[in-house]
Design an enzyme around this catalytic site. Structure first.
Site, PDB file in Angstrom:
ATOM      1  N   GLY A  82       0.790  -1.232   0.000  1.00 38.38           N
ATOM      2  CA  GLY A  82       0.000   0.000   0.000  1.00 38.38           C
ATOM      3  C   GLY A  82       0.816   1.273   0.000  1.00 38.38           C
ATOM      4  O   GLY A  82       1.583   1.537  -0.926  1.00 38.38           O
TER       5      GLY A  82
ATOM      6  N   LYS B 175       3.089 -10.547  -4.226  1.00 37.22           N
ATOM      7  CA  LYS B 175       3.954  -9.466  -3.743  1.00 37.22           C
ATOM      8  C   LYS B 175       5.389  -9.950  -3.564  1.00 37.22           C
ATOM      9  O   LYS B 175       6.344  -9.210  -3.831  1.00 37.22           O
ATOM     10  CB  LYS B 175       3.374  -8.889  -2.457  1.00 37.22           C
ATOM     11  CG  LYS B 175       2.060  -8.140  -2.722  1.00 37.22           C
ATOM     12  CD  LYS B 175       1.271  -7.878  -1.456  1.00 37.22           C
ATOM     13  CE  LYS B 175      -0.003  -7.095  -1.738  1.00 37.22           C
ATOM     14  NZ  LYS B 175      -0.896  -7.028  -0.559  1.00 37.22           N
TER      15      LYS B 175
END
Lengths: 440, 440
Positions: B139, B210
């Protein structure tokens, strides 16, 4: 995702100013990782000269590279100048000359960037050169590039940094062992964490320079060392730590850069930049940053809270940051471009310390008379400071009053403490410490 | 340090693909901060079109901007395409078309970047376009740009990430309250931290994507989701947490990217990328990352340990990362340049999980027979696994044997556990969990 190195790509010529602990590591890394760095840059790095004071002190470096004439390197045909000398003069003139002649500059010099960042950035912008200085703040921790580039679309409201390893080591030891400031300083000196003259660290000069650099980038505003309010840690006592513990807090030397309202024009923003020891709750992510580690806590409107943590000093970590900048700048040279500059378009006013909202923790030895609390509370009220919590401990000769205020202008809090010193009810002001973290 | 906006600088034209939670925030920030963004970029941002599935669902946006035809925006005259749709198709084709036509791309799409990063970077390199995707991992936390740029002069040895907020919330609750996985999942669902179908999070798919992105950037090597070994958290029990507590550990779902030696050629490096729940010491900086927060711990040769901490999900934090990339890319457009690309020159082999060195914590219900310890130890020795610590708890029917191994190939550890299941001395294998952190 491929990266084919053009055969015979012209090397990027690097001049190094200074070759102490950091410079030696930079040279070593450039040599040892030359294959990787060449692939990452798209051209090899070539060290074309190293300016040192005493060439005979560098037996491991090819003698033909060494010179005592830094100016000749700045005037020469290097593409990039890497500066790890430190201090203002003569480095300022050297770097301005380098930038004006179109050489990109990588520097680790916090004092110079904090004092003359405007001059250097202007020189860089004039000739279209790059100016990067990640190593100047918090050593290996990538914090300036994230502020300059990653967070550039957000509105940063606050930066809280532990950016001086020496003082963090001293305060961590005082917290853990109950030792005094001078004992902890002696230990830090023995371990090489503190220099023989620890003034720059202990009195907060180093942290203030870093605060100026952080505030300028975070708020797009010119901020220099002179704009930063500064108190050091030499007056912090084991009694202060005991008070902090009672509050569920510890004490850290914080570099605080904050977007506040302009006192002359409350609808406009201003910048506060300040360095002092303060209590922070043990639950705050910065509270557990121990030893000589550094960390920078950033609050931004959209991103929320962020923290960056790592080693803030030492040859290797600092060299890592210098190398990162060097590779980025060298890539730009290969692409015949420059990175994003630094803008100070916002030009916010600096809010003086006295007008900055802070909170105080005050611990008082009080006499055993009726009406002590009323008398003390009156002093606070007279300065329009409202009290958040008050606790009375002990009785008779041992009575202690511990107060924590709500947020008020720092000058109102300071004036209150001044008046308490003079109060007939107060035998001694035992501890005064600012408190950071949310006001409740 | 000045930044004078050229009068009438041509606006940078931005097309937005998708307008959900993140996209809506991106539009709001571009509008609300237009003065600041213009100053930082050197030209205004102009949104020229927004592709959505249902234009009638976006009453707050000027209707003339909305279209259901994303391809028309990609084929149009935008300078930059911002993609916040997610998923592989049709986004892959859209972004390849955008990049090939020279449009720079900012994306928050972890699945696509993890699977097709090579294709997209090649398309970007071909036309000289920028491709940035900070929002795809963790994020708001600036981690990809530090890896791509700040640490590019260093040699990264390990990346340990808590990069999935849903699973971190669940594991933090299990640790704090002793609740079961399903209780904690139900709570996460109630609070909106877990989706109705939590598979992507709970089974580690999100964390694996990720990990692939982090490993590719850290090691300059192509790594895709298929290269990442993956285990989720649904089998983690409160018994595992009790075992972890006894060891001074907690359990986190870790995305681990590591430089290891190549099993076929021990003098060469290889990459291991893997996701699983593991015990880490409570003293490790990652252990205190609670709730839905994310953090990425990076170890590099010169920099030492670094940690990056912040909010890993949500509209605002993700939009902050998108905006940071957008401003950087727009600045490059103004300067008619591009940022540093991504190189995969190292092309290290991927080390399969079985050959990767790990450590196990094993807790066994054992029968009350003489020779239990000898029998169990023999199983470990047979697979060449050496034991670091062993502890016997209780007696008779309640006897438990708790073992922690030294580092060994994961397949040897797995084979040992398999054999323990079959051992006549072992009544039940109560808990098996990998242990991260330094081997002692």
């Amino acid at each position: 995702m491929s990266n084919t190195l053009p055969r015979g790509a012209a090397p990027i010529r690097v001049a190094l100013l200074g070759c102490g602990t950091v410079g030696t590591e930079v040279v070593r890394l450039i040599e040892e990782q030359s294959k990787d760095l060449t692939a990452r840059i798209g051209a090899p790095l070539e060290i074309v000269g190293i300016a040192v004071r005493r060439p005979d002190k560098h037996p491991d470096i090819k003698a033909s590279l060494l010179t005592t004439d830094a100016q000749s390197l700045v005037d020469g045909d290097a593409d990039i100048v890497v500066e790890v000398i430190g201090g203002i003069d003569p480095v300022k003139g050297l770097l301005v000359d380098a930038l004006r002649s179109g050489k990109s500059v990588v520097s680790a010099n916090k004092a110079l960037l904090a004092e003359e960042g405007g001059l250097l950035h202007a020189a860089a912008a004039e000739s279209g050169a790059d100016l990067y200085y990640e190593a100047a703040v918090a050593g290996a921790i990538p914090i300036l590039r994230p502020l300059r580039e990653s967070m550039v679309g957000d509105r940063i409201t606050r930066v809280l940094g532990i950016v001086n390893g020496t003082t963090n080591y001293i305060l961590s030891r005082m917290d853990e062992t109950g030792s005094s400031f001078s004992e902890a300083l002696a230990e830090a000196t023995d371990l090489g964490y503190a220099e023989a003259d620890p003034t720059a660290d202990v009195d907060g000069f180093d942290a203030a320079a870093k605060a100026a650099i952080l505030a300028a980038l975070a708020f797009h505003t010119p901020v220099t060392t002179d704009d930063v309010y500064r108190e050091g840690i030499s007056a912090v006592t084991s009694g202060d730590f005991a008070s902090a513990r009672d509050m569920g807090c510890t004490i850290k030397l914080l570099s605080i850069c904050e977007r506040v309202s302009d006192p002359d024009n409350p609808s406009e923003d201003a910048v506060s930049a300040r360095v002092y020891p303060a209590m922070i709750p043990r639950t705050h992510p910065l509270a557990s940053v121990g030893d000589a580690f550094n960390a920078v806590f950033v609050e931004a409107e959209a991103a929320g809270p962020l923290m960056f943590y790592g080693k803030g000093a030492g040859g290797d970590p600092t060299a890592s940051a210098v190398l990162g900048d060097l590779v980025a700048v060298a890539r730009n040279k290969v692409a015949t471009t420059t990175g994003g500059g630094v803008s100070t378009y916002a030009a916010l006013p600096i809010r003086p310390m006295g007008k900055t909202p802070t909170r105080y923790h005050v611990s008082l030895d009080v006499s055993d008379k009726a009406g002590v609390l009323a008398a003390v509370a009156t002093e606070f009220a007279r300065n329009d400071v409202s009290i958040s919590t008050v606790r009375q401990e002990g009785r008779g000769d041992e009575a202690t009053l511990v107060l924590v205020t709500h947020t008020a202008a720092d000058e109102a809090l300071a004036a209150t403490v001044e008046q308490l010193h003079a109060s007939e009810y107060v035998r001694a002001v035992v501890s005064v410490m600012r408190v950071e973290g949310k006001d409740s």
